[in-house]
Motif scaffolding. Structure first.
Motif, PDB file in Angstrom:
ATOM      1  N   GLY A 208       0.807  -1.215   0.000  1.00 30.91           N
ATOM      2  CA  GLY A 208       0.000   0.000   0.000  1.00 30.91           C
ATOM      3  C   GLY A 208       0.834   1.256   0.000  1.00 30.91           C
ATOM      4  O   GLY A 208       0.310   2.352   0.219  1.00 30.91           O
ATOM      5  N   GLU A 209       2.128   1.116  -0.278  1.00 31.76           N
ATOM      6  CA  GLU A 209       3.020   2.280  -0.303  1.00 31.76           C
ATOM      7  C   GLU A 209       2.831   3.075  -1.593  1.00 31.76           C
ATOM      8  O   GLU A 209       2.369   2.541  -2.597  1.00 31.76           O
ATOM      9  CB  GLU A 209       4.486   1.837  -0.161  1.00 31.76           C
ATOM     10  CG  GLU A 209       5.083   1.183  -1.402  1.00 31.76           C
ATOM     11  CD  GLU A 209       4.720  -0.284  -1.584  1.00 31.76           C
ATOM     12  OE1 GLU A 209       5.069  -0.863  -2.642  1.00 31.76           O
ATOM     13  OE2 GLU A 209       4.096  -0.871  -0.679  1.00 31.76           O
ATOM     14  N   THR A 210       3.211   4.336  -1.553  1.00 28.51           N
ATOM     15  CA  THR A 210       3.144   5.187  -2.734  1.00 28.51           C
ATOM     16  C   THR A 210       4.420   5.034  -3.561  1.00 28.51           C
ATOM     17  O   THR A 210       5.429   4.499  -3.095  1.00 28.51           O
ATOM     18  CB  THR A 210       2.993   6.662  -2.338  1.00 28.51           C
ATOM     19  OG1 THR A 210       4.188   7.078  -1.652  1.00 28.51           O
ATOM     20  CG2 THR A 210       1.789   6.875  -1.438  1.00 28.51           C
ATOM     21  N   PHE A 211       4.366   5.538  -4.776  1.00 28.21           N
ATOM     22  CA  PHE A 211       5.561   5.523  -5.621  1.00 28.21           C
ATOM     23  C   PHE A 211       6.672   6.342  -4.973  1.00 28.21           C
ATOM     24  O   PHE A 211       7.839   5.944  -4.970  1.00 28.21           O
ATOM     25  CB  PHE A 211       5.240   6.071  -7.017  1.00 28.21           C
ATOM     26  CG  PHE A 211       6.391   5.987  -7.973  1.00 28.21           C
ATOM     27  CD1 PHE A 211       6.621   4.836  -8.706  1.00 28.21           C
ATOM     28  CD2 PHE A 211       7.259   7.067  -8.138  1.00 28.21           C
ATOM     29  CE1 PHE A 211       7.704   4.753  -9.588  1.00 28.21           C
ATOM     30  CE2 PHE A 211       8.332   6.992  -9.011  1.00 28.21           C
ATOM     31  CZ  PHE A 211       8.549   5.831  -9.740  1.00 28.21           C
ATOM     32  N   ALA A 212       6.311   7.481  -4.392  1.00 30.24           N
ATOM     33  CA  ALA A 212       7.314   8.331  -3.732  1.00 30.24           C
ATOM     34  C   ALA A 212       7.978   7.601  -2.573  1.00 30.24           C
ATOM     35  O   ALA A 212       9.191   7.747  -2.343  1.00 30.24           O
ATOM     36  CB  ALA A 212       6.666   9.623  -3.237  1.00 30.24           C
ATOM     37  N   HIS A 254       3.400  -7.852 -13.753  1.00 32.59           N
ATOM     38  CA  HIS A 254       3.648  -6.660 -14.567  1.00 32.59           C
ATOM     39  C   HIS A 254       4.278  -5.565 -13.708  1.00 32.59           C
ATOM     40  O   HIS A 254       5.292  -4.960 -14.076  1.00 32.59           O
ATOM     41  CB  HIS A 254       2.323  -6.193 -15.177  1.00 32.59           C
ATOM     42  CG  HIS A 254       2.388  -4.896 -15.931  1.00 32.59           C
ATOM     43  ND1 HIS A 254       2.443  -3.662 -15.300  1.00 32.59           N
ATOM     44  CD2 HIS A 254       2.404  -4.634 -17.262  1.00 32.59           C
ATOM     45  CE1 HIS A 254       2.499  -2.701 -16.195  1.00 32.59           C
ATOM     46  NE2 HIS A 254       2.468  -3.257 -17.403  1.00 32.59           N
ATOM     47  N   GLU A 255       3.668  -5.325 -12.536  1.00 33.30           N
ATOM     48  CA  GLU A 255       4.184  -4.312 -11.613  1.00 33.30           C
ATOM     49  C   GLU A 255       5.589  -4.678 -11.137  1.00 33.30           C
ATOM     50  O   GLU A 255       6.479  -3.830 -11.063  1.00 33.30           O
ATOM     51  CB  GLU A 255       3.237  -4.186 -10.419  1.00 33.30           C
ATOM     52  CG  GLU A 255       3.686  -3.231  -9.331  1.00 33.30           C
ATOM     53  CD  GLU A 255       3.244  -1.791  -9.556  1.00 33.30           C
ATOM     54  OE1 GLU A 255       3.523  -0.958  -8.684  1.00 33.30           O
ATOM     55  OE2 GLU A 255       2.630  -1.508 -10.606  1.00 33.30           O
ATOM     56  N   TYR A 256       5.766  -5.950 -10.800  1.00 32.19           N
ATOM     57  CA  TYR A 256       7.077  -6.413 -10.325  1.00 32.19           C
ATOM     58  C   TYR A 256       8.153  -6.184 -11.378  1.00 32.19           C
ATOM     59  O   TYR A 256       9.218  -5.624 -11.093  1.00 32.19           O
ATOM     60  CB  TYR A 256       7.007  -7.894  -9.956  1.00 32.19           C
ATOM     61  CG  TYR A 256       8.367  -8.535  -9.820  1.00 32.19           C
ATOM     62  CD1 TYR A 256       9.190  -8.268  -8.721  1.00 32.19           C
ATOM     63  CD2 TYR A 256       8.859  -9.397 -10.809  1.00 32.19           C
ATOM     64  CE1 TYR A 256      10.450  -8.837  -8.612  1.00 32.19           C
ATOM     65  CE2 TYR A 256      10.114  -9.959 -10.705  1.00 32.19           C
ATOM     66  CZ  TYR A 256      10.906  -9.678  -9.603  1.00 32.19           C
ATOM     67  OH  TYR A 256      12.167 -10.240  -9.515  1.00 32.19           O
ATOM     68  N   LEU A 257       7.895  -6.614 -12.608  1.00 34.58           N
ATOM     69  CA  LEU A 257       8.912  -6.507 -13.654  1.00 34.58           C
ATOM     70  C   LEU A 257       9.217  -5.043 -13.980  1.00 34.58           C
ATOM     71  O   LEU A 257      10.381  -4.664 -14.162  1.00 34.58           O
ATOM     72  CB  LEU A 257       8.456  -7.245 -14.912  1.00 34.58           C
ATOM     73  CG  LEU A 257       8.467  -8.774 -14.832  1.00 34.58           C
ATOM     74  CD1 LEU A 257       7.787  -9.375 -16.064  1.00 34.58           C
ATOM     75  CD2 LEU A 257       9.895  -9.307 -14.707  1.00 34.58           C
ATOM     76  N   LYS A 258       8.185  -4.228 -14.052  1.00 32.71           N
ATOM     77  CA  LYS A 258       8.426  -2.828 -14.400  1.00 32.71           C
ATOM     78  C   LYS A 258       9.239  -2.131 -13.315  1.00 32.71           C
ATOM     79  O   LYS A 258      10.180  -1.375 -13.610  1.00 32.71           O
ATOM     80  CB  LYS A 258       7.098  -2.102 -14.636  1.00 32.71           C
ATOM     81  CG  LYS A 258       7.293  -0.694 -15.210  1.00 32.71           C
ATOM     82  CD  LYS A 258       5.968  -0.020 -15.566  1.00 32.71           C
ATOM     83  CE  LYS A 258       6.224   1.371 -16.161  1.00 32.71           C
ATOM     84  NZ  LYS A 258       4.968   2.105 -16.434  1.00 32.71           N
ATOM     85  N   PHE A 259       8.902  -2.405 -12.041  1.00 32.74           N
ATOM     86  CA  PHE A 259       9.658  -1.732 -10.986  1.00 32.74           C
ATOM     87  C   PHE A 259      11.057  -2.320 -10.857  1.00 32.74           C
ATOM     88  O   PHE A 259      12.009  -1.598 -10.541  1.00 32.74           O
ATOM     89  CB  PHE A 259       8.924  -1.790  -9.650  1.00 32.74           C
ATOM     90  CG  PHE A 259       9.443  -0.760  -8.680  1.00 32.74           C
ATOM     91  CD1 PHE A 259       9.100   0.571  -8.831  1.00 32.74           C
ATOM     92  CD2 PHE A 259      10.308  -1.114  -7.661  1.00 32.74           C
ATOM     93  CE1 PHE A 259       9.605   1.542  -7.978  1.00 32.74           C
ATOM     94  CE2 PHE A 259      10.812  -0.156  -6.796  1.00 32.74           C
ATOM     95  CZ  PHE A 259      10.464   1.176  -6.954  1.00 32.74           C
ATOM     96  N   LEU A 260      11.189  -3.608 -11.106  1.00 34.36           N
ATOM     97  CA  LEU A 260      12.530  -4.219 -11.130  1.00 34.36           C
ATOM     98  C   LEU A 260      13.420  -3.490 -12.130  1.00 34.36           C
ATOM     99  O   LEU A 260      14.590  -3.192 -11.847  1.00 34.36           O
ATOM    100  CB  LEU A 260      12.412  -5.701 -11.507  1.00 34.36           C
ATOM    101  CG  LEU A 260      13.724  -6.470 -11.678  1.00 34.36           C
ATOM    102  CD1 LEU A 260      14.394  -6.717 -10.331  1.00 34.36           C
ATOM    103  CD2 LEU A 260      13.462  -7.804 -12.383  1.00 34.36           C
ATOM    104  N   ALA A 261      12.874  -3.199 -13.287  1.00 38.63           N
ATOM    105  CA  ALA A 261      13.634  -2.490 -14.314  1.00 38.63           C
ATOM    106  C   ALA A 261      14.053  -1.109 -13.825  1.00 38.63           C
ATOM    107  O   ALA A 261      15.200  -0.680 -14.032  1.00 38.63           O
ATOM    108  CB  ALA A 261      12.807  -2.381 -15.592  1.00 38.63           C
ATOM    109  N   LEU A 262      13.128  -0.407 -13.176  1.00 37.62           N
ATOM    110  CA  LEU A 262      13.470   0.920 -12.665  1.00 37.62           C
ATOM    111  C   LEU A 262      14.564   0.823 -11.600  1.00 37.62           C
ATOM    112  O   LEU A 262      15.458   1.677 -11.542  1.00 37.62           O
ATOM    113  CB  LEU A 262      12.226   1.592 -12.090  1.00 37.62           C
ATOM    114  CG  LEU A 262      12.413   3.060 -11.680  1.00 37.62           C
ATOM    115  CD1 LEU A 262      12.706   3.941 -12.893  1.00 37.62           C
ATOM    116  CD2 LEU A 262      11.174   3.569 -10.947  1.00 37.62           C
TER     117      LEU A 262
END
Length: 345
Positions: A208-212, A254-262
């Motif tokens: 439930g954390e934000t992107f920031a 999808h969320e995992y892979l995209k944030f892993l990349a970042l």
């Protein structure tokens, strides 16, 4: 992508790129950092010496409170038996983690480490998260440095990055209020690095954390790594909500892979990033090798904490190596510090 991203730029990169484009950028960075085409892994076992814990984190399905039915502390004989089985299966490291158990003094840990090292001098002990160390420090009324020095003299080789979750105190107060603060977690790690102890860094997405708040976590790790260079690897994974006291959907692959990349783009000073097949499964773990990861983690001869949520993936070494090879990479055994080991499979 050759200049260091700041948090605002990271947000822009996240918003302006889909999962495939961002994955491509991360893979390019990964290949620049590791052009040899090797994917590393370690043969080890997670031994949870106790499940008794006063922290009562809302995301944990594994712990038992003090005095609660089902709580345990493994006997030294049981632990030695597990290490022997690990060695017999080709393992050469154990990950030793438990709860913040009020009944276990520092002497329990040092005695256990000495016994382990006397029986298995060639087995590396990667153990005790910053949360456990901070708890011991407060319980014993001794500085963190003293606790770490005693543990190291007794046989501790390196420290995992458990208990980081999200290094933001608003999140921590909500999901793990009795655990050390973000500053305290960083402080334990900085102290360990100052004692020339290598550690890993972790992150648990999807509470439930934000992107920031996620970026605050990455920024704090990158800042500490700038100061100490003590992290050997970064391991992000997704929160598994089943059987826990937090009702929310699991973060998608999808969320995992995209944030892993970042993460691969942002953490430019941490050399290795691990794919989390333990939470994502072997196939998504394999995909992660094209989204910035260069390490396939552990064969996990035993794993109990994630399994308590009902997620239980097993991956024998032969299958792990096959997944890496089918992705077009060369699998290689490594030590915790990412020294490559002689092939013995």
């Amino acid at each position: 992508m050759n200049t260091r991203l700041n948090k605002n730029e990271a947000r822009y990169v996240w918003d302006m790129n889909d999962v495939f484009t961002l994955g491509g950028l991360a893979h390019q960075r990964r290949m620049e950092m590791h052009p040899e085409g090797i994917v590393t892994y370690i043969v080890d076992r997670n031994i949870n010496y106790t499940n008794v814990c006063v922290s009562a984190c809302k995301f944990c399905a594994f712990f038992k409170g003090p005095g609660e039915e089902g709580g345990y502390v493994l006997s030294t004989e049981e632990i030695l038996s597990k290490v022997q089985e690990t060695v017999d299966l080709g393992g050469y490291q154990i990950l030793l983690q438990g709860g913040m158990n009020p009944d276990l003094p520092l002497g329990y840990y040092t005695d256990l480490l000495r016994t382990l090292k006397s029986h298995f001098p060639g087995v590396a002990v990667h153990g005790f998260s910053p949360s456990e160390v901070w708890y011991l420090s407060e319980k014993e009324s001794r500085p963190v440095a003293d606790i770490l020095i005693d543990l190291r003299r007794a046989g501790l080789d390196s420290m995992p990055g458990g208990g980081a979750e999200i290094l933001n105190d608003e999140v921590r107060t909500r999901v793990s209020p009795r655990k050390c603060t973000a500053d305290q977690w960083i402080s334990v790690m900085e102290t360990a690095h100052g004692l020339d102890m290598r550690t890993t860094a972790t992150m648990m997405l999807g509470q439930g954390e934000t992107f920031a708040q996620r970026m605050e976590h990455l920024d704090r790790l990158r800042d500490l790594q700038d100061r100490t260079g003590g992290f050997t690897a970064f391991i992000p994974w997704t929160f598994q909500p089943r059987n826990t006291r937090m009702v929310m959907p699991e973060a998608s692959s999808h969320e995992y892979l995209k944030f892993l990349a970042l993460c691969r783009l942002y953490l430019d000073n941490i050399g290795n990033i691990q794919a989390s097949w333990v939470t994502q499964g072997p196939m998504v773990g394999q995909l992660a090798l094209f989204w910035g990861a260069n390490d396939f983690g552990s064969t996990m001869l035993e794993e109990n904490v994630v399994a308590a949520t009902g997620v239980h993936f097993l991956l024998p070494e032969s299958q792990l190596r096959s997944l890496v090879e089918r992705a077009g990479f060369t699998p290689r055994r490594r030590s915790m510090d990412y020294t490559l080991r002689e092939e013995a499979v």
